[in-house]
Design a protein around this motif. Structure first.
Motif, PDB file in Angstrom:
ATOM      1  N   ARG A  11     -41.900 -61.522  32.499  1.00 52.13           N
ATOM      2  CA  ARG A  11     -42.737 -60.583  31.753  1.00 52.13           C
ATOM      3  C   ARG A  11     -41.864 -59.541  31.081  1.00 52.13           C
ATOM      4  NH1 ARG A  11     -46.236 -61.209  36.393  1.00 52.13           N
ATOM      5  NH2 ARG A  11     -48.211 -62.171  35.745  1.00 52.13           N
ATOM      6  N   CYS A  12     -42.288 -59.120  29.886  1.00 49.60           N
ATOM      7  CA  CYS A  12     -41.616 -58.008  29.218  1.00 49.60           C
ATOM      8  C   CYS A  12     -41.970 -56.723  29.958  1.00 49.60           C
ATOM      9  CB  CYS A  12     -42.043 -57.939  27.753  1.00 49.60           C
ATOM     10  SG  CYS A  12     -43.785 -57.466  27.515  1.00 49.60           S
TER      11      CYS A  12
ATOM     12  N   CYS B 117     -42.395 -64.024  27.240  1.00 49.07           N
ATOM     13  CA  CYS B 117     -43.238 -63.319  28.201  1.00 49.07           C
ATOM     14  C   CYS B 117     -44.539 -64.077  28.458  1.00 49.07           C
ATOM     15  CB  CYS B 117     -43.537 -61.922  27.673  1.00 49.07           C
ATOM     16  SG  CYS B 117     -44.663 -60.950  28.709  1.00 49.07           S
TER      17      CYS B 117
ATOM     18  N   VAL C 299     -37.779 -62.974  26.962  1.00 44.02           N
ATOM     19  CA  VAL C 299     -37.407 -62.369  28.243  1.00 44.02           C
ATOM     20  C   VAL C 299     -36.142 -63.031  28.777  1.00 44.02           C
ATOM     21  CG1 VAL C 299     -39.754 -61.653  28.833  1.00 44.02           C
ATOM     22  CG2 VAL C 299     -38.962 -63.939  29.478  1.00 44.02           C
TER      23      VAL C 299
END
Length: 299
Positions: free
Chosen positions: A71-72, A49, A63
């Motif tokens: 992004r998470c 992320c 990710v």
């Protein structure tokens, strides 16, 4: 220690790749990309992320390799919550501009962008031609965008796969400008009956990005800009080739052994990258042209 890409940007007329140290130390750097030049890199480890709002992810979450956001879920939520696109900062005092963006025949969208960004956002989206429509406060720009989208029957987002599919067969400069001008005239005809009074109308001016994207060169033929598409990286996966064109987040590469491929640079964010042989055999997953997602936030 490798480097992580922060993505492709268009601060002026040409593409620039941003980088930061994988360990977060030191200042970042920028690589100006030039058409006709070779580039190559190799991914290492796992994709993690990239964090939110300039802050690192607190857990360095792994990710998926095929997502464009890198992004998470938690960082994506935090990033979205502070974006204009989420309508959470309606009191933003900065001026905004409304635009019409053209990507190919019959492929036009309406949108808004912060005035201070000038035309950078249009280049980031891969708009071949655009014109400004008006300028004013955020909510007036937002309202105008909604009115025009409905009245003109145009979307606010277009899948990147559709944009890529038409780049090799664009009509001439005059034809491109004429289609945008026709929609512009329809849009301004609504002034007074749909536009907010606080939005200032701007004169028509077709800005053409084909030259900046490298689409008007011999190298950017139909085959060069509609080749196979990289779908993600992998540990040890190598990408390399000669840059023939770029538009939005996409790099169009001529590889030594695999023909033409398109690399969406959003897919390389979150990876540790090291320099590689630009003429090495491609060793990442690819698919036929037509894959790809919808653009991210508009601002």
């Amino acid at each position: 220690m490798g480097w992580q890409s922060t993505g492709l940007s268009w601060p002026h007329d040409g593409p620039v790749l941003g980088w930061r140290r994988s360990d977060g130390a030191g200042r970042g750097r920028m690589s100006v990309l030039a058409y006709g030049k070779e580039l190559g890199f190799r991914a290492e480890g796992e994709r993690r992320c990239t964090g939110a709002r300039g802050n690192p992810c607190p857990i360095a979450a792994v990710v998926p390799v095929r997502t464009t956001g890198a992004r998470c879920p938690e960082c994506a939520r935090l990033d979205r919550a502070h974006s204009v696109a989420a309508d959470t900062i309606a009191d933003d005092p900065r001026p905004y501009r409304v635009y019409l963006a053209w990507f190919g025949p019959g492929m036009v969208k309406v949108g808004i962008t912060r005035e201070s960004r000038e035309a950078a956002r249009l280049r980031e989206q891969g708009a071949v031609v655009f014109t400004w429509l008006g300028r004013g406060p955020l909510m007036a720009a937002r309202r105008t965008e909604e009115v025009l989208r409905s009245a003109l029957g145009v979307p606010d987002r277009i899948p990147y796969a559709r944009k890529r599919a038409v780049r090799g067969e664009l009509p001439g400069v005059v034809e491109r400008a004429a289609e945008v001008e026709g929609l512009y005239r329809r849009a301004v005809a609504l002034e007074g009956s749909g536009w907010p009074e606080t939005l200032e109308r701007l004169p028509f001016e077709a800005v053409d990005h084909a030259g900046a994207f490298g689409l008007d060169t011999v190298g950017a033929s139909a085959g060069a800009v509609s080749g196979r598409v990289v779908t993600g990286l992998a540990d040890g996966g190598a990408v390399g080739g000669r840059l023939v064109a770029a538009a939005g987040p996409d790099l169009h590469l001529e590889t030594a052994a695999d023909g033409f491929v398109v690399l969406d640079t959003r897919l390389i964010t979150g990876w540790d990258l090291v320099g590689g042989d630009a003429r090495a055999v491609l060793s990442v997953p690819v698919t036929a042209a037509g894959g790809g997602g919808v653009q991210d936030g508009l601002f």
